[in-house]
Design a protein around this motif. Structure first.
Motif, PDB file in Angstrom:
ATOM      1  N   CYS A 271       0.841  -1.207   0.000  1.00  0.00           N
ATOM      2  CA  CYS A 271       0.000   0.000   0.000  1.00  0.00           C
ATOM      3  C   CYS A 271       0.874   1.254   0.000  1.00  0.00           C
ATOM      4  CB  CYS A 271      -0.917   0.007   1.224  1.00  0.00           C
ATOM      5  SG  CYS A 271      -2.177  -1.269   1.191  1.00  0.00           S
ATOM      6  N   MET A 272       1.932   1.232   0.793  1.00  0.00           N
ATOM      7  CA  MET A 272       2.844   2.374   0.859  1.00  0.00           C
ATOM      8  C   MET A 272       3.454   2.646  -0.517  1.00  0.00           C
ATOM      9  SD  MET A 272       3.143   4.142   3.566  1.00  0.00           S
ATOM     10  CE  MET A 272       4.637   4.978   3.039  1.00  0.00           C
ATOM     11  N   ARG A 273       3.910   1.572  -1.187  1.00  0.00           N
ATOM     12  CA  ARG A 273       4.519   1.759  -2.506  1.00  0.00           C
ATOM     13  C   ARG A 273       3.528   2.440  -3.453  1.00  0.00           C
ATOM     14  NH1 ARG A 273       6.579  -3.240  -1.453  1.00  0.00           N
ATOM     15  NH2 ARG A 273       4.901  -4.302  -2.583  1.00  0.00           N
ATOM     16  N   VAL A 274       2.285   1.954  -3.452  1.00  0.00           N
ATOM     17  CA  VAL A 274       1.304   2.488  -4.395  1.00  0.00           C
ATOM     18  C   VAL A 274       0.984   3.947  -4.070  1.00  0.00           C
ATOM     19  CG1 VAL A 274      -1.082   2.279  -5.202  1.00  0.00           C
ATOM     20  CG2 VAL A 274       0.315   0.229  -4.877  1.00  0.00           C
ATOM     21  N   VAL A 275       0.759   4.244  -2.788  1.00  0.00           N
ATOM     22  CA  VAL A 275       0.368   5.624  -2.449  1.00  0.00           C
ATOM     23  C   VAL A 275       1.519   6.585  -2.760  1.00  0.00           C
ATOM     24  CG1 VAL A 275       1.078   5.691  -0.014  1.00  0.00           C
ATOM     25  CG2 VAL A 275      -0.901   7.016  -0.774  1.00  0.00           C
ATOM     26  N   ARG A 276       2.749   6.141  -2.569  1.00  0.00           N
ATOM     27  CA  ARG A 276       3.888   7.015  -2.890  1.00  0.00           C
ATOM     28  C   ARG A 276       3.950   7.271  -4.394  1.00  0.00           C
ATOM     29  NH1 ARG A 276       8.960   5.150   1.081  1.00  0.00           N
ATOM     30  NH2 ARG A 276       7.763   5.292   3.014  1.00  0.00           N
TER      31      ARG A 276
ATOM     32  N   VAL B  95      -0.311   0.250  -9.580  1.00  0.00           N
ATOM     33  CA  VAL B  95      -0.432   1.697  -9.661  1.00  0.00           C
ATOM     34  C   VAL B  95      -1.372   2.137 -10.783  1.00  0.00           C
ATOM     35  CG1 VAL B  95       0.828   3.850 -10.021  1.00  0.00           C
ATOM     36  CG2 VAL B  95       1.863   2.020  -8.666  1.00  0.00           C
ATOM     37  N   ASP B  96      -1.280   1.491 -11.946  1.00  0.00           N
ATOM     38  CA  ASP B  96      -2.128   1.912 -13.070  1.00  0.00           C
ATOM     39  C   ASP B  96      -3.597   1.644 -12.769  1.00  0.00           C
ATOM     40  OD1 ASP B  96       0.087   2.754 -14.449  1.00  0.00           O
ATOM     41  OD2 ASP B  96       0.422   0.790 -15.383  1.00  0.00           O
ATOM     42  N   ALA B  97      -3.878   0.480 -12.233  1.00  0.00           N
ATOM     43  CA  ALA B  97      -5.271   0.164 -11.884  1.00  0.00           C
ATOM     44  C   ALA B  97      -5.811   1.222 -10.917  1.00  0.00           C
ATOM     45  CB  ALA B  97      -5.347  -1.220 -11.244  1.00  0.00           C
ATOM     46  N   VAL B  98      -4.981   1.613  -9.941  1.00  0.00           N
ATOM     47  CA  VAL B  98      -5.391   2.622  -8.958  1.00  0.00           C
ATOM     48  C   VAL B  98      -5.615   3.965  -9.646  1.00  0.00           C
ATOM     49  CG1 VAL B  98      -4.561   3.997  -7.008  1.00  0.00           C
ATOM     50  CG2 VAL B  98      -4.325   1.502  -6.974  1.00  0.00           C
ATOM     51  N   ARG B  99      -4.678   4.344 -10.535  1.00  0.00           N
ATOM     52  CA  ARG B  99      -4.817   5.637 -11.242  1.00  0.00           C
ATOM     53  C   ARG B  99      -6.123   5.678 -12.025  1.00  0.00           C
ATOM     54  NH1 ARG B  99       1.110   6.236 -12.412  1.00  0.00           N
ATOM     55  NH2 ARG B  99       1.861   7.713 -10.829  1.00  0.00           N
ATOM     56  N   ARG B 100      -6.500   4.551 -12.654  1.00  0.00           N
ATOM     57  CA  ARG B 100      -7.742   4.534 -13.444  1.00  0.00           C
ATOM     58  C   ARG B 100      -8.946   4.803 -12.541  1.00  0.00           C
ATOM     59  NH1 ARG B 100      -5.048   0.545 -16.316  1.00  0.00           N
ATOM     60  NH2 ARG B 100      -5.839  -1.164 -15.012  1.00  0.00           N
ATOM     61  N   VAL B 101      -8.985   4.111 -11.401  1.00  0.00           N
ATOM     62  CA  VAL B 101     -10.124   4.294 -10.485  1.00  0.00           C
ATOM     63  C   VAL B 101     -10.186   5.738  -9.981  1.00  0.00           C
ATOM     64  CG1 VAL B 101     -11.050   3.666  -8.221  1.00  0.00           C
ATOM     65  CG2 VAL B 101     -10.166   1.887  -9.749  1.00  0.00           C
ATOM     66  N   LEU B 102      -9.028   6.274  -9.630  1.00  0.00           N
ATOM     67  CA  LEU B 102      -9.003   7.647  -9.099  1.00  0.00           C
ATOM     68  C   LEU B 102      -9.428   8.653 -10.172  1.00  0.00           C
ATOM     69  CD1 LEU B 102      -5.839   7.700  -6.816  1.00  0.00           C
ATOM     70  CD2 LEU B 102      -8.245   7.411  -6.198  1.00  0.00           C
TER      71      LEU B 102
END
Lengths: 443, 443
Positions: free
Chosen positions: A205-210, B430-437
């Motif tokens: 989670c830390m890696r992604v949020v950073r 990270v990309d999956a998260v960026r899409r949702v955000l």
């Protein structure tokens, strides 16, 4: 305008400075940033004047000074406009005299600082009010911030989501899927945060949020514990404890340690009091870790040589951290405060929490870790019978009902519940009840 | 010795009096007893002097006056020795400005008194500190009391067990089996009470506890809400609200009502302030009931003609009461305060709690009932846009995690969760998260 000033400074180069309203998390060399205060300006007021000022504001109605944090505004974050302060009047939690528990374990002047008696049920409110207030200040100054994000095992996300909701600032919370208690997951959900439950542990989670917040243009501000703004609020816990003893310094302060930002913060507040003459000696600090997540304890045993570990599952979920963000800051703090690191097994932390509950407290597992460490230090004679000891309770026991139910049903993994007190199921019949009571009262 | 006096008096015959340290629950005619104070003695101090005294003690360190309850000791229970006071520094809870929620519903001066931000997570601490302190006083005077008992749907048993544990006085708790939340059942268990889970509803528990305590020689003292000692502590909530507005009286106080002792207590505190000249007008009181447990609402609709009902299951479990103990006292209070009774359906209370949470509060279902009632009264124009309104929050939302989880999973019986905010499960990518955000922020 305040005559007091504070700024970010690089740990390794005090001349590398940034305004607290800059979106900056690391120094040029990649180290952490610290908030520094203009101590010369603060020193122009005498210690007595500071004490009188803080006492005159304590829990009163004048916005925002009735907050335990903002009552020390000049020491915390002097340049935020009062109108931008986002506060639930955090702080001022009860300093609970654990009279019966203390007698049981052999130290009579034992106190528990009930930081969990708070708006979101944990001490994290103390730091989050500062961070969210600064973000509100940044937005009011026209910075394009669209949201605040954090990765958290629970309490931090709850506090961020609550203060964001209060301020009307969107929040994004990264949680390790299925690793936090129901009560902890539901708070950011209820407070309207975008809650992203990731397939992975806290470090993932830390890696992604950073990554998501690394680019300042993302408009997403990072609220993790490497953000030193929160330390400025958290440091008031030590100041409050001394103030609640009418400015007398206890002999020991015991605090549970995971990411270790709170240990550093505790020391920072106490050192500010010392440097400005409000106190003339320092307490000793004990950092208490779960045996299953004890990298700091290992370092302490090993001449402060630190190595990250893989934390194992512990009931003290909020301190289940193998590679603490604030490890170096915490080690310096402990050296300065003649500190000790003690650890507690699952059995020890669960029994300590149960014994505290039976004497009127309501301890979360992390507080159980701190209480168990205290018991061990008293038994070893390190803490003397006559010492004044304060244990910092970091969250309200209500956040850990499952832990307590499991304990009293004797179903906590690896724990034999010596102090279990299961309910007795009976028909609604007076004689049946009288029989049970006769037994119990006869005991 | 205090120059102030208080005693039990029969409602129907003020000359029938008993010391507060007598084991007596009913008048000779079988009615309730009231605590009366020597108002003449209290009147010898001016209103200004009382305000200054109460302000000088507010949240300070002098035992026991730092407690919000015991800071008003002369008005509450003047004759208890300070050494016998059993306190967690209850009271002084935050008066939360519900700025965003208020704007949403069209009343900008809206406040929530966060009584759940307390040692046991509910407003019951306010009353229990007085009752347990009086029992400790009785024991210190040699009365053969072996335990304190109550029947409770949850919060009362939690408070009794905690204060008993703190004082070292055994407690006995009668709970209706399977009718209260995990968090509520586990508190008395953890605090070492003898917890008897009876096969029956709350009324059955009441019958049994009355039978068990009816004989004074049983040595078991009854702590239910028919015990008027608790009212003396609970009444401080109204005094505190006014004090937290720097002694200005709000236009409305909205309080959830079940057994109705708290409604009576709220009025009693305000009337004491009025009679002693600390305030020159009274607020209007709104008692809010769950539609599925609304005997007082029906009476209000029916020219105050009261009939007990069989309460149906409601998420507001602590006010799921069909035949309130304090019905008559509450009706007199509401008449005196130009009072209103409003009700809320399960849908209304759940949505109101969810909307409050999204704006930074963390409302229990009972607070949801009070907030929903407020919304309806604003929509009907009974509460005017410019009025100052205080909603009393009786418990911490942390005690009702299941309720909140069910709401956000859209699985609350009979409720469509309009404000549900379920977490999004994602890979740690990270990309999956960026899409949702991008989606969310685009909204």
């Amino acid at each position: 305008m305040s005559r007091y000033r504070a700024w970010f400074a690089a740990q390794d180069d005090p001349d590398e400075r940034y305004p607290l309203t800059d979106v900056v998390y690391y120094s040029r060399s990649g180290g952490l940033l610290e908030v520094q205060h203009d101590m010369a300006a603060l020193g122009e007021r005498s210690a007595e004047e500071w004490k009188q000022l803080f006492d005159s504001r304590w829990m009163r109605t004048t916005w925002p000074y009735g907050s335990g944090v903002w009552g020390k505004k000049e020491w915390v974050c002097p340049e935020v406009d009062d109108a931008n302060v986002v506060s639930t009047f955090e702080g001022g939690s009860n300093l609970f005299w654990a009279e019966r528990f203390g007698r049981e374990i052999g130290v009579e002047d034992l106190w528990i600082k009930m930081c969990g008696n708070a708006h979101t049920g944990s001490f994290k409110d103390l730091g989050m009010t500062v961070l969210v207030s600064v973000v509100k200040q940044m937005i009011s100054e026209g910075r394009p911030i669209r949201a605040i994000a954090c990765a958290s095992t629970g309490d931090t996300s709850a506090a961020l989501a609550a203060y964001g909701a209060l301020a009307g600032i969107p929040t994004i919370v990264f949680l390790p899927k299925g690793k936090v208690s129901l009560a902890q997951l539901v708070q950011p959900v209820a407070h309207g945060a975008t809650v992203l439950a990731l397939d992975g542990d806290f470090d993932a989670c830390m890696r992604v949020v950073r990554a998501v917040t690394s680019n300042p243009d993302s408009g997403i501000y990072l609220a993790n514990s490497l953000n030193s703004l929160r330390v400025e609020g958290q440091k008031t816990v030590g100041i409050e404890i001394v103030q609640q003893f009418d400015w007398a310094v206890p002999d020991w302060i015991v605090i549970p340690g995971g990411n270790l930002g709170n240990t550093f913060a505790l020391g920072k507040g106490l050192l500010m009091m010392y440097d400005l003459g409000l106190i003339s000696r320092l307490p000793r600090i004990v950092c208490a870790q779960a045996e299953r997540a004890n990298p700091l304890y290992r370092a302490f045993q090993n001449g402060w040589r630190y190595e990250p570990i893989k934390a194992e599952t512990t009931a003290a979920s909020a301190i289940q951290i193998g590679d603490p963000v604030s490890i170096n800051r915490a080690i310096s703090t402990l050296k300065r405060f003649d500190g000790i690191v003690e650890q507690a097994s699952e059995q020890e932390l669960a029994d300590a929490a149960a014994r505290a509950d039976r004497t009127g407290a309501y301890a979360c597992p992390h507080t159980g870790v701190a209480l168990a460490a205290t018991i061990k230090l008293v038994e070893r004679g390190v803490i003397a019978r006559g010492d004044r000891v304060v244990v910092i309770s970091t969250a309200h026991g209500l956040k850990f009902s499952r832990f307590k139910v499991d304990y009293h049903e004797n179903s906590l993994p690896g724990v034999t519940s010596r102090y279990a007190n299961p309910p007795v199921e009976l028909p609604a019949d007076v004689d049946a009840v009288r029989r049970v009571l006769a037994q119990r009262m006869g005991e």
